[in-house]
Write an enzyme that holds these catalytic residues in place. Structure first.
Site, PDB file in Angstrom:
ATOM      1  CE  LYS A 241      62.123 -13.483  67.927  1.00 22.28           C
ATOM      2  NZ  LYS A 241      62.685 -12.222  67.062  1.00 22.28           N
ATOM      3  NE  ARG A 315      56.905  -8.367  58.884  1.00 26.51           N
ATOM      4  CZ  ARG A 315      57.957  -7.946  58.610  1.00 26.51           C
ATOM      5  NH1 ARG A 315      58.324  -7.585  57.251  1.00 26.51           N
ATOM      6  NH2 ARG A 315      58.823  -7.409  59.601  1.00 26.51           N
TER       7      ARG A 315
END
Length: 462
Positions: A241, A315
């Site tokens: 990120k 996920r």
């Protein structure tokens, strides 16, 4: 739960406590003409009209504080009194005259109005104290406030002091408090126990990944599985990120914190369910053995995930936990996760996204959330979009083929790891207040747990 020092419950409330008159705009308009001239003129001078989250200090004949007028939006608002504990002078207060606040709202709002995360920076002053009469509703309000405050504390704690092991310690302490069973699968034992996707995401960190599991309740009751995303810090992995995106990633375990908060209330209020709480806890780090874009990871269910982006890790860890939860054939599965930026783009910080197997359930939850001022918003499990997460070399890819419908893609991904007939709720939440409101300072937040609790109470009422 026992009341804290901010709210005290006692049948005989001390007369020395300063009275608070609670009004809304309409009630104040009706009350004003009946007030003594000096009080009415004073309130007009300071501009008090009963607006929500406003208050006015009224001096007594001796010049000391003699009375407080407080404005609220309605008597059941969960943050009705939250603006007062840190705004009023230190001391003891009681509710008198005016509107009769619901005891649950009074207790919860005052307690949370005094909330501060002071682990590292001591508070400048204690909050004011409110005396209330004891009763089941007031005690419920304090239980709600305690669970919300504990949830906030977990999210607010920096990753240095809230890694997978520390999150597990918090869960273990909760299990002990309510005489629940506790189990933890750590590190390479995840591979032996067939949780390969949790291991893959967490293996690069020096802080071992783990699956946290709590069981509580009567085996004869319907089984409820709660799953919370526990990414204790998310660098994004090899798809690192940017600095701005990484700044608040201590909160990426907000789903786990909220699941613990909801589990606390289920156990404290003795809901007639057989609870299974699952938290896959990892740190998504970068090292020589970090999982990579393009890798294929086999999951507990046997499906193979192609990794399109290592920053879509939530996920990946949830899929093993959901598959495991489904093996126990629960009546309902609920997962809570800070899963996608797409949900925040669509709905902002205050509205968690709700995905549900059944349209009527989703509509009931949205209505309930609006009623309780703990909102969520229904989003579709739009099956035609599933083509966007299908892989050419695996069963499924953890990123969509385009940036469109990112929250839906993530929900469809999770749905693949549950049986078609499994009732399931997925909540994609922010777990963070990005702007201050009364009783809700900037920082970690409990979202939807009051609404989910009320829904579960309705669903599993005796």
């Amino acid at each position: 739960m026992k009341p804290t020092m901010t709210v005290k419950l006692k049948k005989s409330i001390p007369a020395k406590a300063i009275p608070i008159t609670v009004v809304d705009r309409a009630a104040f308009q009706a009350l004003a003409p009946t007030l003594p001239d000096a009080t009415r003129h004073w309130l007009a001078t300071v501009g008090f009209v009963g607006a929500p989250d406003s208050h006015a200090l009224v001096p007594g004949a001796d010049g000391r504080l003699g009375q407080v007028f407080a404005g609220v939006s309605h008597v059941a608002h969960p943050f009705a009194l939250a603006a007062l504990p840190l705004a009023l002078p230190e001391g003891e207060y009681r509710l008198e005259a005016g509107l009769a606040l619901l005891p649950e709202a009074a207790a919860m709002s005052w307690e949370l109005g005094g909330y501060r995360f002071d682990l590292y920076k001591p508070a400048k002053r204690p909050p004011a104290t409110l005396w209330l009469k004891p009763g089941a509703d007031a005690e419920r309000g304090l239980a709600l406030a305690a669970a919300i405050a504990a949830t906030r504390d977990l999210v607010n704690t920096p990753a240095e002091h809230m890694g997978p092991a520390e999150l597990a310690a918090a869960a273990k302490a909760l299990a002990k408090q309510y005489d629940a069973s506790y189990e933890e699968i750590v590190g390479d034992a995840l591979l032996k126990k067939n949780f390969p996707s949790i291991h893959a995401v967490g293996r690069a960190s020096t802080r071992s990944p783990r699956l946290i599991e709590i069981h509580w309740g009567n085996p004869k009751h319907p089984k409820l599985a709660l799953v919370g995303k526990g990414v204790c810090f998310d660098t994004g992995g090899l798809n690192i990120k940017p600095g701005e995106g990484m700044r608040q990633m201590k909160k990426d375990m907000g789903g786990a914190a909220n699941a613990l908060g909801l589990a606390t209330l289920i156990m404290a209020l003795k809901l007639p369910v057989r609870l299974q709480l699952l938290i896959p806890a990892v740190e998504n780090s970068i090292s020589g053995n970090a999982y990579r874009p393009g890798d294929i990871i086999k999951t507990r269910k046997g499906l193979h995930i192609e990794i399109g982006n290592t920053d879509a890790e939530g996920r990946v860890i949830l899929c093993d936990a959901l598959a495991y939860a489904a093996e126990g054939k629960p009546d309902l599965v609920i997962d809570l996760a800070t899963l996608t930026g797409a949900a925040r783009v669509a709905l902002g910080a205050q509205l968690p996204a709700l995905f549900a197997k059944h349209m009527d359930t989703a509509r009931d939850l949205v209505d309930l959330g609006l009623k309780l001022d703990d909102p969520l918003w229904h989003m579709p499990l739009w099956a035609p979009y599933h083509a966007g997460i299908e892989s050419t070399i695996g069963d499924i890819v953890n990123t969509g083929k385009s940036p469109l419908a990112g929250a839906i893609n993530a929900a469809l991904f999770l749905e693949d790891f549950l049986p078609r007939d499994q009732d399931w709720l997925h909540v994609d939440l922010f777990a963070w207040n990005d702007a201050p409101r009364a009783g809700r300072p900037v920082g970690g937040e409990a979202q939807t747990i009051r609404t989910l609790l009320a829904y579960l109470e309705q669903r599993y009422s005796a």
